[in-house]
Design a protein around this motif. Structure first.
Motif, PDB file in Angstrom:
ATOM      1  N   ARG A 657       0.819  -1.205   0.000  1.00 56.73           N
ATOM      2  CA  ARG A 657       0.000   0.000   0.000  1.00 56.73           C
ATOM      3  C   ARG A 657       0.856   1.259   0.000  1.00 56.73           C
ATOM      4  NH1 ARG A 657      -3.087  -0.864   4.768  1.00 56.73           N
ATOM      5  NH2 ARG A 657      -3.149  -3.053   4.216  1.00 56.73           N
ATOM      6  N   PHE A 658       1.873   1.240   0.843  1.00 58.04           N
ATOM      7  CA  PHE A 658       2.698   2.440   0.982  1.00 58.04           C
ATOM      8  C   PHE A 658       3.442   2.771  -0.309  1.00 58.04           C
ATOM      9  CE2 PHE A 658       6.548   4.767   2.117  1.00 58.04           C
ATOM     10  CZ  PHE A 658       6.007   5.810   2.859  1.00 58.04           C
ATOM     11  N   VAL A 659       4.074   1.766  -0.876  1.00 61.29           N
ATOM     12  CA  VAL A 659       4.852   2.016  -2.092  1.00 61.29           C
ATOM     13  C   VAL A 659       3.926   2.291  -3.276  1.00 61.29           C
ATOM     14  CG1 VAL A 659       6.542   1.070  -3.720  1.00 61.29           C
ATOM     15  CG2 VAL A 659       6.776   0.630  -1.262  1.00 61.29           C
ATOM     16  N   GLY A 660       2.802   1.566  -3.286  1.00 65.80           N
ATOM     17  CA  GLY A 660       1.907   1.665  -4.434  1.00 65.80           C
ATOM     18  C   GLY A 660       1.067   2.936  -4.450  1.00 65.80           C
ATOM     19  N   THR A 665       3.763  10.838  -2.107  1.00 65.14           N
ATOM     20  CA  THR A 665       5.139  10.948  -2.586  1.00 65.14           C
ATOM     21  C   THR A 665       5.928  12.052  -1.884  1.00 65.14           C
ATOM     22  OG1 THR A 665       4.281  12.288  -4.363  1.00 65.14           O
ATOM     23  CG2 THR A 665       4.749   9.976  -4.877  1.00 65.14           C
ATOM     24  N   ARG A 666       5.361  12.647  -0.850  1.00 61.72           N
ATOM     25  CA  ARG A 666       6.108  13.662  -0.102  1.00 61.72           C
ATOM     26  C   ARG A 666       5.996  13.378   1.378  1.00 61.72           C
ATOM     27  NH1 ARG A 666       7.246  19.178  -2.533  1.00 61.72           N
ATOM     28  NH2 ARG A 666       7.967  19.567  -0.435  1.00 61.72           N
ATOM     29  N   LYS A 668       6.696  14.605   5.509  1.00 59.83           N
ATOM     30  CA  LYS A 668       6.648  15.836   6.296  1.00 59.83           C
ATOM     31  C   LYS A 668       8.046  16.417   6.467  1.00 59.83           C
ATOM     32  CE  LYS A 668       3.990  14.062   9.511  1.00 59.83           C
ATOM     33  NZ  LYS A 668       3.218  13.742  10.686  1.00 59.83           N
ATOM     34  N   SER A 669       9.050  15.528   6.513  1.00 59.79           N
ATOM     35  CA  SER A 669      10.416  16.029   6.732  1.00 59.79           C
ATOM     36  C   SER A 669      11.391  15.237   5.884  1.00 59.79           C
ATOM     37  CB  SER A 669      10.787  15.900   8.213  1.00 59.79           C
ATOM     38  OG  SER A 669      12.194  15.871   8.353  1.00 59.79           O
ATOM     39  N   GLU A 670      11.946  15.904   4.911  1.00 60.12           N
ATOM     40  CA  GLU A 670      12.915  15.223   4.059  1.00 60.12           C
ATOM     41  C   GLU A 670      14.159  14.830   4.841  1.00 60.12           C
ATOM     42  OE1 GLU A 670      13.709  17.238   0.350  1.00 60.12           O
ATOM     43  OE2 GLU A 670      11.558  17.184  -0.099  1.00 60.12           O
ATOM     44  N   VAL A 671      14.510  15.651   5.797  1.00 60.92           N
ATOM     45  CA  VAL A 671      15.680  15.352   6.625  1.00 60.92           C
ATOM     46  C   VAL A 671      15.479  14.021   7.354  1.00 60.92           C
ATOM     47  CG1 VAL A 671      17.080  16.165   8.561  1.00 60.92           C
ATOM     48  CG2 VAL A 671      16.162  17.800   6.910  1.00 60.92           C
ATOM     49  N   SER A 714       9.507  10.008  -0.991  1.00 66.10           N
ATOM     50  CA  SER A 714       9.778  10.288  -2.397  1.00 66.10           C
ATOM     51  C   SER A 714       9.873   8.985  -3.170  1.00 66.10           C
ATOM     52  CB  SER A 714      11.094  11.038  -2.525  1.00 66.10           C
ATOM     53  OG  SER A 714      12.146  10.176  -2.145  1.00 66.10           O
ATOM     54  N   LYS A 715       9.837   9.079  -4.478  1.00 64.43           N
ATOM     55  CA  LYS A 715       9.966   7.893  -5.304  1.00 64.43           C
ATOM     56  C   LYS A 715      11.318   7.238  -5.055  1.00 64.43           C
ATOM     57  CE  LYS A 715       9.257   6.149  -9.941  1.00 64.43           C
ATOM     58  NZ  LYS A 715      10.030   6.265 -11.176  1.00 64.43           N
ATOM     59  N   GLU A 716      12.373   8.058  -4.906  1.00 67.28           N
ATOM     60  CA  GLU A 716      13.720   7.510  -4.683  1.00 67.28           C
ATOM     61  C   GLU A 716      13.751   6.670  -3.406  1.00 67.28           C
ATOM     62  OE1 GLU A 716      13.319  10.919  -5.481  1.00 67.28           O
ATOM     63  OE2 GLU A 716      13.681  10.234  -7.544  1.00 67.28           O
ATOM     64  N   THR A 717      13.145   7.201  -2.367  1.00 72.13           N
ATOM     65  CA  THR A 717      13.129   6.477  -1.094  1.00 72.13           C
ATOM     66  C   THR A 717      12.356   5.169  -1.248  1.00 72.13           C
ATOM     67  OG1 THR A 717      13.316   8.498   0.172  1.00 72.13           O
ATOM     68  CG2 THR A 717      12.413   6.593   1.324  1.00 72.13           C
ATOM     69  N   LYS A 718      11.227   5.262  -1.921  1.00 75.28           N
ATOM     70  CA  LYS A 718      10.443   4.050  -2.124  1.00 75.28           C
ATOM     71  C   LYS A 718      11.239   3.023  -2.934  1.00 75.28           C
ATOM     72  CE  LYS A 718       5.844   6.127  -1.972  1.00 75.28           C
ATOM     73  NZ  LYS A 718       4.647   6.436  -2.783  1.00 75.28           N
ATOM     74  N   GLU A 719      11.953   3.492  -3.917  1.00 77.84           N
ATOM     75  CA  GLU A 719      12.757   2.566  -4.724  1.00 77.84           C
ATOM     76  C   GLU A 719      13.826   1.877  -3.886  1.00 77.84           C
ATOM     77  OE1 GLU A 719      12.350   4.386  -9.207  1.00 77.84           O
ATOM     78  OE2 GLU A 719      14.158   4.851  -8.065  1.00 77.84           O
TER      79      GLU A 719
END
Ligand code: ANZ
Ligand code: ZN
Length: 824
Positions: A657-660, A665-666, A668-671, A714-719
């Protein structure tokens, strides 16, 4: 029974698994480049012990082992290696034959049925097997080369015949393998097993005892397996000492590791098998010949285990009319026969030193024999030993042997427990031993080996010697293989003189089939030779071998012996690796743990056998794989609990569910997101590399929790996340990678993500927790944690709570970075 599935229907694993299996096969994702120079990707041979196709099909224990091995293989593929992960079936042998007999079918027919079932199951579990390279040991294309290996060992003088006692079940009228004897009884019918003398084939593994032992020290193997090998080889350094028999020209040799205790040897004991005994009885010099004979007969029928059991009553009979002379004291001492002395070890005779040997002491007490102390308890120095008095044990050992050696009655001797490998099986379902016996040549003292007149190896052009299809494959009770009644099989011509000759009718031990399978895997397409030297050079030694610790000795020693012998014969050549000596096939071996079910050993009678198929059907292969790996550290094994499977199933649903989810895709904190994913990359990589799959999985769970809390990624993180679960959940990861994440190529050939070291630095500090200014505990906290949180942690500490015992703190003093003091 597996619990009810909780699937929500979002990810249809049954469909997805089927789809990806077909795609992987079509794309050749798991087929490495075996021929030619290594390309960009260095090869990695990831080997798991192949199964014997048991009755029930793939067992959850097999699945546990295979998954653990596969996770490692997939991880190595993502490390850029060209991974070769083959599978096959160890389908020849007594296990399979017995099963066929039990269900009343022919082993060949049963093999075909089992093969189909096993391969279907092995397909479903999601391993990255190189299907094009599979093999079955009962395939004539395979056993042709098993036989070829036999002939090469024979030509090198490493295969020979000798008479030896075998286990015989009087009720089943058949020879039994050692593994079929449990506590001296037949595992099938419970009859007391007897011994029978038969001519058998052996391999001279004892020639390699010292090398196998030395090399063991340089292998990166699970420690307990190395220790088991060392003990099995069982090196003992000592001496052989001659004891003269009084009034005769003869003497008896004993083997002792304690020549320093020679002055304390108060009687001699012969094994019931000792040839001196029957000779002396025949000559009539034994006064109680009848009694001794009876004892010998009874003892020979007992199993070795029984004879050496520690708490066993030490039985024996004095051999009257014989006396031996202690070469140190010149005293006459009695001679006994007792079954605690084994015929097959040392010289089959011992000097008994009841003062310093536990077994001898018990025996002496039971039979009222004299004891003489020759080593003082307080200082460990020799006494009652003439000129050797006052010496230490170590010095005395050397001096006493030197003194006797000068008189030619002793020599230093190294003894190994390891015995030669008994190859012959008087059964049907195995590769016929490729040997021919010619009466005419034997009479003329001709043969291929000097000391074996009449014996010839079957010429290469006549291999394989095919196992004939016979209806009557059951053991006949004659002590001969069923093939001994198949005339069309055993009648043949002598390869040397062409006169009528007879084939060997025994088949070889299954352990021979499995002693070289790993060499054949990448060479299954070779028709004219067992292996292609170029492939061997490129792919060997095996990079990682994983299997059960129950194979610590037999299989894992045989396979090493054979590789070393083939190297010595120049039939095999692969380079050294990782400090393992040349010719060692497995520089790295890891033993996996065992799976039990809700605290109990799995067994059909208890009805608690976990059938992987059912779980795969209900939850998907990924859930079962991941659950098995989550149970415990892989090398330890653990307890299978039905309900706990649900937890993993839910987790994978959440991943899906999370990846799909295209909305989240954003974060709360990118850090925070970066920190979470990079720490996970580091942790999961380290854990998989060290086979700590359980902690890798918990790290993935923590990671998902964190990302979910951040509301997305982000997509990168999910990947990156999908790559991290790929070795553990190969189907779901592929589905997400090529589906939601939109990639064309398989996730399984992607590179493992790299972590950013700066993101992973754990900034934690240790704080002392004091109660009334006395330090009571230390806690670890993140560097930036605020005071209220630190207070809560400190007050929640178990030790602190015990001390406070319910009292309310009056004041809490916090010195950031150093301590927190609770005043009550
Ligand atoms: C005298 C003695 C005195 C021994 C003493 C031991 C202690 P390992 O270490 O296992 O090699 N032995 C020799 N051959 C045997 C046989 N065929 N069956 C049973 N026991 C046998 O053990 C070597 C010791 O086991 C030998 O050293 C011998 O007993 C016994 F204080 O000799 B000793
Ligand atoms: Zn001949």
């Amino acid at each position: 029974m597996p619990p009810k599935s909780n699937r929500s229907g979002r990810y249809d694993f049954t469909k997805a698994e089927k789809k990806w299996r077909a795609v992987w096969q079509k794309e050749g994702v798991y087929e490495p480049k075996l021929k030619g120079a290594a390309g960009k990707r260095a090869p990695f041979y990831n080997l798991m012990m192949f199964p014997y196709p048991s009755a029930e099909g793939l067992h959850v224990g097999n699945m546990y082992a295979f998954t653990g091995s596969d996770v490692y293989g997939r991880f190595m593929r993502m490390q850029g290696r060209d991974v070769f992960e083959p599978i096959g079936l160890d389908g020849f042998g007594i296990h399979s034959e017995n099963y066929a007999m039990k269900v009343g079918t022919h082993p060949a027919k049963q093999a075909a049925t089992s093969e189909k079932r096993f391969y279907e199951q092995l397909q479903s579990i999601g391993n990255g097997f190189a299907w094009k390279e599979r093999l079955e040991t009962y395939d004539p294309e395979y056993y042709k080369w098993t036989q070829w290996i036999f002939t090469r060992l024979f030509k090198a003088g490493l295969a020979y015949r000798k008479k030896q006692a075998v286990n015989w079940c009087p009720k089943d009228q058949t020879v039994l393998a050692d593994e079929q004897v449990e506590g001296g009884k037949c595992e099938r019918c419970g009859a007391v097993v007897e011994k029978r003398e038969l001519e058998q084939w052996f391999f001279r593994i004892t020639n390699y005892a010292e090398r196998l032992l030395q090399n063991t020290e340089k292998l990166d193997w699970t420690e307990k397996v190395r220790i088991a090998q060392r003990n099995w080889i069982g090196k003992s350094e000592g001496a052989e000492i001659d004891f003269r028999i009084s009034n005769s020209q003869q003497s008896i040799k004993v083997f002792t590791t304690r020549p320093d205790t020679l002055f304390g040897a108060t009687y001699l004991v012969l094994a019931p098998e000792h040839p001196f005994l029957s000779a002396a009885i025949d000559k009539g010099i034994v006064k109680n010949g009848e009694e001794v004979w009876e004892y010998m007969k009874a003892a020979k029928a007992k199993s070795e285990e029984e004879r050496v059991a520690e708490n066993k009553e030490k039985t024996g009979v004095e051999v009257k009319g014989l006396k031996a002379v202690n070469p140190a004291t010149g005293e006459e001492i009695p001679v006994w026969v007792a079954d605690y002395v084994l015929g097959g070890y040392g010289t089959g005779a011992i000097m008994a030193v009841p003062a310093h040997d536990e077994r001898d002491s018990e025996f002496a007490k039971t039979h009222d024999l004299p004891t003489r102390t020759v080593i003082k308890e307080e200082d460990g120095l020799l006494i009652h030993s003439d000129s050797f008095n006052g010496l230490t044990v170590d010095v005395a050992k050397e001096r006493i042997v030197a003194w006797l050696a000068e008189k030619n009655v002793a020599e230093s001797k190294t003894q190994y427990r390891l015995r030669d490998w008994l190859i012959s099986r008087q059964r049907y379902w195995g590769p016929p031993i490729p040997m021919i016996f010619c009466e005419a040549c034997a009479a003329a003292k001709k043969g291929e080996q000097k000391n074996m007149p009449g014996w010839y190896a079957v010429p290469d052009k006549d291999l394989p010697v095919k196992l004939p299809m016979v209806k009557d494959f059951r053991p006949h009770g004659t002590g001969e293989s069923p093939l001994a009644s198949v005339k069309s099989f055993y009648e043949t011509k002598c390869p040397a003189c062409r006169s009528k000759a007879r084939r060997e009718t025994d088949v070889s031990d299954t352990f021979l089939d499995s002693a070289w399978y790993y060499l054949r895997y990448p060479n299954v397409k070779e028709k004219k030779r067992p292996w292609d030297p170029a492939i061997i050079k490129k792919l060997f030694p095996v990079d990682m071998y994983i299997g059960g610790a129950e194979h610590s000795v037999l299989h894992l020693l045989y396979v090493r012996f054979l590789a070393l012998a083939l190297h010595d014969m120049k039939l095999l050549s692969f380079p050294e690796k990782d400090g393992a000596p040349i010719g060692e096939p497995f520089p790295t071996f890891r033993a996996h743990g065992l799976i039990i079910k809700e605290g109990a050993k799995m067994s059909k009678s208890k009805g608690n056998v976990v059938n992987p198929d059912e779980y795969i059907r209900k939850f998907g292969a990924d859930t079962l794989r991941m659950y098995l790996m989550f149970l415990a550290p892989f090398e330890q094994g653990g307890d299978f609990r039905d309900q706990a499977v649900l937890g993993i199933s839910r987790f994978l649903e959440r991943v899906s569910r999370f990846v799909g989810d295209a909305q989240n895709t954003r974060s709360k904190s990118e850090v925070e997101e970066e920190k979470i994913i990079h720490r996970t990359i580091k942790k999961v990589g380290e854990d998989i590399a060290s086979l700590h799959y359980n902690t890798a999985i918990s790290a993935l769970m923590i990671c998902l929790n964190g990302l979910e809390e951040l509301g997305g990624a982000s997509k990168e993180t999910k990947e990156m996340f999908v790559k991290l679960i790929a070795p553990l959940a190969p189907y779901l990861s592929e589905e997400l990678w090529r589906g939601a994440l939109g990639h064309k190529k398989s996730v399984h050939v992607e590179a493992w993500p790299k972590h950013d070291e700066r993101q992973t630095r754990e900034e934690t500090i240790t704080l002392a927790v004091q109660v009334n200014s006395k330090t009571r505990a230390n806690i670890m906290v993140p560097a930036g944690m605020d005071e209220t949180e630190v207070r809560e942690l400190a007050l929640g500490d178990e030790k602190v709570r015990a001390i406070l015992n319910g009292q309310k703190p009056k004041r809490v003093i916090y010195v950031p970075g150093r301590l927190i003091n609770i005043v009550v």
